[in-house]
Motif scaffolding. Structure first.
Motif, PDB file in Angstrom:
ATOM      1  N   UNK A 174      -6.607   9.132   9.127  1.00  0.00           N
ATOM      2  CA  UNK A 174      -7.585   8.637   8.159  1.00  0.00           C
ATOM      3  C   UNK A 174      -7.277   9.193   6.771  1.00  0.00           C
ATOM      4  N   UNK A 175      -7.476   8.350   5.788  1.00  0.00           N
ATOM      5  CA  UNK A 175      -7.389   8.809   4.398  1.00  0.00           C
ATOM      6  C   UNK A 175      -8.408   8.051   3.576  1.00  0.00           C
ATOM      7  N   UNK A 176      -8.799   8.646   2.475  1.00  0.00           N
ATOM      8  CA  UNK A 176      -9.770   8.013   1.594  1.00  0.00           C
ATOM      9  C   UNK A 176      -9.443   8.374   0.160  1.00  0.00           C
ATOM     10  N   UNK A 177      -9.876   7.511  -0.725  1.00  0.00           N
ATOM     11  CA  UNK A 177      -9.737   7.813  -2.135  1.00  0.00           C
ATOM     12  C   UNK A 177     -10.895   7.189  -2.901  1.00  0.00           C
ATOM     13  N   UNK A 178     -11.156   7.769  -4.045  1.00  0.00           N
ATOM     14  CA  UNK A 178     -12.204   7.252  -4.926  1.00  0.00           C
ATOM     15  C   UNK A 178     -11.694   7.398  -6.353  1.00  0.00           C
ATOM     16  N   UNK A 179     -10.930   6.416  -6.740  1.00  0.00           N
ATOM     17  CA  UNK A 179     -10.323   6.433  -8.049  1.00  0.00           C
ATOM     18  C   UNK A 179     -11.384   6.225  -9.122  1.00  0.00           C
ATOM     19  N   UNK A 180     -11.294   7.012 -10.169  1.00  0.00           N
ATOM     20  CA  UNK A 180     -12.190   6.905 -11.328  1.00  0.00           C
ATOM     21  C   UNK A 180     -13.642   7.163 -10.949  1.00  0.00           C
ATOM     22  N   UNK A 181     -13.869   7.693  -9.772  1.00  0.00           N
ATOM     23  CA  UNK A 181     -15.223   8.059  -9.387  1.00  0.00           C
ATOM     24  C   UNK A 181     -16.163   6.910  -9.168  1.00  0.00           C
ATOM     25  N   UNK A 182     -15.624   5.722  -8.882  1.00  0.00           N
ATOM     26  CA  UNK A 182     -16.495   4.567  -8.671  1.00  0.00           C
ATOM     27  C   UNK A 182     -16.226   4.005  -7.274  1.00  0.00           C
ATOM     28  N   UNK A 183     -15.378   2.956  -7.186  1.00  0.00           N
ATOM     29  CA  UNK A 183     -15.077   2.346  -5.890  1.00  0.00           C
ATOM     30  C   UNK A 183     -14.317   3.319  -5.007  1.00  0.00           C
ATOM     31  N   UNK A 184     -14.411   3.058  -3.719  1.00  0.00           N
ATOM     32  CA  UNK A 184     -13.703   3.909  -2.762  1.00  0.00           C
ATOM     33  C   UNK A 184     -13.082   3.048  -1.674  1.00  0.00           C
ATOM     34  N   UNK A 185     -11.963   3.527  -1.139  1.00  0.00           N
ATOM     35  CA  UNK A 185     -11.351   2.886   0.014  1.00  0.00           C
ATOM     36  C   UNK A 185     -11.168   3.922   1.115  1.00  0.00           C
ATOM     37  N   UNK A 186     -11.320   3.481   2.331  1.00  0.00           N
ATOM     38  CA  UNK A 186     -11.090   4.286   3.519  1.00  0.00           C
ATOM     39  C   UNK A 186     -10.006   3.585   4.324  1.00  0.00           C
ATOM     40  N   UNK A 187      -8.987   4.325   4.713  1.00  0.00           N
ATOM     41  CA  UNK A 187      -7.870   3.728   5.417  1.00  0.00           C
ATOM     42  C   UNK A 187      -7.648   4.430   6.750  1.00  0.00           C
ATOM     43  N   UNK A 188      -7.231   3.640   7.725  1.00  0.00           N
ATOM     44  CA  UNK A 188      -6.837   4.170   9.027  1.00  0.00           C
ATOM     45  C   UNK A 188      -5.428   3.664   9.302  1.00  0.00           C
ATOM     46  N   UNK A 189      -4.542   4.596   9.604  1.00  0.00           N
ATOM     47  CA  UNK A 189      -3.166   4.197   9.915  1.00  0.00           C
ATOM     48  C   UNK A 189      -2.489   5.258  10.781  1.00  0.00           C
ATOM     49  N   UNK A 190      -2.150   4.939  12.016  1.00  0.00           N
ATOM     50  CA  UNK A 190      -2.421   3.679  12.707  1.00  0.00           C
ATOM     51  C   UNK A 190      -3.775   3.720  13.413  1.00  0.00           C
ATOM     52  N   UNK A 191      -4.356   2.558  13.619  1.00  0.00           N
ATOM     53  CA  UNK A 191      -5.651   2.497  14.301  1.00  0.00           C
ATOM     54  C   UNK A 191      -5.466   2.672  15.805  1.00  0.00           C
ATOM     55  N   UNK A 192      -6.462   3.288  16.428  1.00  0.00           N
ATOM     56  CA  UNK A 192      -6.509   3.466  17.871  1.00  0.00           C
ATOM     57  C   UNK A 192      -7.737   2.752  18.427  1.00  0.00           C
TER      58      UNK A 192
END
Lengths: 111, 112
Positions: free
Chosen positions: A65-83
């Protein structure tokens, strides 16, 4: 005013594939949360941001899992690879003070 | 650690019946307490909250009183409606901004 917006609402992927979820919090809310809700359970925190800084990621499985919140507004959550066990509803929430507002969530099914 | 325990569901009631959903908590310090509701197909919504001992939160006919001596925050409604059918979550937060800790949820089904 729009609430917390998440996309997509539903996602079906095969195991071992990557997936990403997007969240647009309520304007002006500096705190953003990602939760995971398994079937029949309450939401559990994955990560909390204060502006662009991840201040609590102790429950995030960092191997996939990883996440980011660029510029303190929108955020994305990523899963790689999914189980298969990642099948759940992923909820985003934002807050300015004591009340948290939730999006409708993304229901992930891993097959 | 911090935790929330709710009564097991589902709770099935007839319209106009009295509702109680029990919630107890374990926490350090003086947490704020919340009830969230999740209607079918919708996101979590705050129903009511209480931020200190003996406070009573209320909304839409629902009430809950913060009882520090029994570490409880039971949800009550005097007369439920079919439209109250939903999943109810009790939650706590130790400090403003920190993450909510949720119970497992209680499903309420109200029939006419």
């Amino acid at each position: 005013e729009a609430g917390v917006v998440q996309s997509p609402r539903y996602k079906i992927i095969e195991k071992k594939q990557p997936v990403a979820f997007w969240c647009n919090p309520i304007s002006g809310h500096n705190t953003l949360y990602w939760y995971r809700q398994n079937l029949g359970q309450g939401p559990e925190l994955l990560i909390r941001y204060e502006n662009e800084e991840a201040v609590d990621d102790s429950q995030l499985p960092k191997d996939r899992f990883s996440a980011e919140r660029l510029k303190g507004v929108d955020s994305t959550l990523k899963i790689q690879p999914a189980e298969l066990g990642d099948s759940a509803v992923y909820l985003c929430a934002s807050s300015l003070a004591n009340e948290a507002f939730f999006g409708q969530g993304t229901r992930l099914t891993v097959v | 650690g911090n935790s929330v325990t709710q009564m097991e569901g589902p709770v099935t009631l007839s319209e106009e019946a009295f509702l109680t959903i029990n919630c107890t908590y374990t926490a350090t310090g003086y947490p704020s307490l919340f009830w969230y509701v999740q209607y079918p197909g919708e996101g979590l919504q705050l129903l009511l909250k209480a931020t200190k001992a003996d406070d009573k939160g209320s909304n839409k006919g629902f009430e809950a009183t913060y009882r520090k001596e029994t570490t409880s925050f039971h949800l009550e409604k005097g007369s439920v409606q079919v439209s109250d059918s939903a999943v109810y979550f009790c939650a706590l937060r130790n400090q403003a901004g920190t993450a909510l800790i949720f119970g497992k949820g209680t499903t309420l089904s109200v029939s006419s």
